[in-house]
Write a protein that holds these residues in place. Structure first.
Motif, short mmCIF file in Angstrom:
data_model
loop_
_atom_site.label_atom_id
_atom_site.label_comp_id
_atom_site.label_asym_id
_atom_site.label_seq_id
_atom_site.Cartn_x
_atom_site.Cartn_y
_atom_site.Cartn_z
N SER A 18 0.86 -1.17 0.00
CA SER A 18 0.00 0.00 0.00
C SER A 18 0.90 1.23 0.00
O SER A 18 1.76 1.37 0.87
CB SER A 18 -0.92 0.01 1.23
N VAL B 88 0.72 5.33 0.13
CA VAL B 88 -0.17 6.46 0.43
C VAL B 88 0.61 7.76 0.35
O VAL B 88 1.66 7.89 0.98
CB VAL B 88 -0.79 6.32 1.85
N SER C 266 0.29 11.53 1.46
CA SER C 266 -0.50 12.33 2.39
C SER C 266 -1.11 13.55 1.70
O SER C 266 -0.59 14.02 0.68
CB SER C 266 0.36 12.79 3.57
N ALA D 239 -5.57 12.91 0.45
CA ALA D 239 -4.61 11.81 0.32
C ALA D 239 -5.07 10.86 -0.79
O ALA D 239 -6.26 10.74 -1.08
CB ALA D 239 -4.49 11.06 1.63
N THR E 125 -4.31 6.71 -2.31
CA THR E 125 -3.77 5.40 -1.92
C THR E 125 -3.76 4.46 -3.11
O THR E 125 -4.75 4.35 -3.84
CB THR E 125 -4.61 4.77 -0.79
N LYS F 32 -3.04 0.38 -3.86
CA LYS F 32 -2.87 -0.93 -3.24
C LYS F 32 -2.78 -2.01 -4.31
O LYS F 32 -3.53 -1.97 -5.30
CB LYS F 32 -4.03 -1.26 -2.29
#
Length: 367
Positions: free
Chosen positions: A275, A277, A279, A308, A310, A312
């Motif tokens: 993952s 990410v 911010s 943010a 993300t 995955k």
């Protein structure tokens, strides 16, 4: 008479001792067959054969055979198989002791730069009790105790040797390949030199403004390693300079990137769930295009500025990368921030409409 009684007592005692000796002293549970289990963890399909050996203690010449256990390239993840231990034709009653270990894997992994086979270091003692049933010598009981676990650490305790899922006469091996190296880790794909196991890049779209090349953006990468592996399995997860990075107990690692910079990870096993990410950053809206196992993925975009994003996925054998682009919320010379411009225009339009309505009313009154 006394001599006869004593002799009879001694004979009975010897007979009882022999009986207990032949059955292992455990009359509550008797086992006359033994099975071993082999668990193989692999995220990459491999045709692999594992071998075992039952070594008799000095003075014991009776040989025990343990068949090989085979796995095919279609069997990935965690697979467990069992094999039945073969015993010889016994020629005498007594206790026969063996030390059981794993002896190797075929084909063996010799080039370990981008792959490894974690062999089991487990060790067991197997005590086989043979008695004379009257029709011949046969096994009356088998007791197996663990002496070392898969890591070679001292262990104790009797284990289940039945042909069921409770079987504890077990050896566990794990094959690990570094992500991004391609189908043949001994000859990595050309993309590996640039992207390693995973490459995270950073770009900024000025959107009419000027790119601040010194601006730093915060990232967090979370690693969930496959069964039987961890951050140190392939010598440690490293950065582009070959330095081992400090992944915490939760599997996370934080880093910063500025425009046109990247973070390349190496030493990460295939099958690791990742993952990434970025911010939330004021006045910037992020998006990310990614490739996992050589396949482009759906683009990820923030719905607004200062949010943010993300990404995955699971790291595969082939190329793995995440390309992040941030669009700057340009403030033009008018002083109007671009994401508030629609609201300003709406207010201006309402004002113009109101002025038009007032002018229309005046004309009507004048007439």
């Amino acid at each position: 008479m006394l001599a006869i009684v004593v002799a009879g007592a001694m004979t009975m005692g010897l007979a009882m001792s022999t009986s207990v000796f032949a059955t292992g002293g455990d009359t509550a549970t008797k086992t006359t067959e033994a099975y071993i289990s082999k668990t193989f963890n692999t995220e990459v399909g491999k045709n692999e054969t594992f071998s075992f050996k039952a070594t008799p203690v000095p003075g014991n010449t009776e040989k025990v055979t343990i068949p090989d256990i085979n796995f095919t390239e279609s069997e990935t993840g965690t697979t467990t198989k069992r094999a039945k231990v073969s015993f010889p034709e016994w020629t005498d009653a007594g206790k026969y002791e063996y030390t059981v270990t794993e002896t190797g894997a075929t084909p063996a992994i010799t080039d370990t730069k981008h792959q490894t086979m974690i062999m089991s270091k487990a060790e067991y003692t197997m005590d086989v009790y043979v008695s004379n049933s009257g029709s011949g010598f046969e096994i009356s009981n088998i007791i197996v105790n663990k002496k070392k676990d898969d890591k070679g650490t001292a262990a104790t305790g009797k284990v289940d040797i039945s042909n069921t899922d409770k079987n504890g006469f077990k050896f566990t091996n794990t094959y690990v390949q570094e992500a991004g190296t391609g189908i043949d880790p001994t000859n990595p794909d050309p993309t590996y030199a640039k992207d390693g196991s995973l490459n995270v890049t950073k770009a900024i779209e000025a959107n009419g403004g000027t790119v601040d090349t010194s601006k730093m953006f915060d990232f967090t990468a979370t690693f969930n390693f496959p069964t039987g592996t961890d951050a140190n399995t392939l010598g440690g997860v490293k950065d582009a300079d070959g330095n081992t990075i400090a992944i915490n107990e939760a599997g996370t690692y934080t880093f910063k990137l500025k425009a046109n910079k990247n973070m390349k990870f190496t030493g990460v096993p295939v099958g690791t769930k990742i993952s990434v990410v970025e911010s939330a950053t004021p006045n910037y809206k992020g998006s990310a295009e990614s490739v996992f196992n050589g396949v482009p993925q759906t683009k990820v975009e923030a719905s607004k500025y200062d949010e943010a994003i993300t990404v995955k996925n699971t790291l595969g054998q082939k190329q793995n990368k995440v390309d992040v682009t941030n669009t700057y919320n340009y403030v033009p010379t008018t002083g109007i921030i671009m994401n508030t411009l629609p609201y300003v225009l709406m207010i201006a339009l309402c004002g113009a409409a109101l002025m038009a309505f007032v002018a229309f009313k005046r004309r009507r009154l004048q007439k």
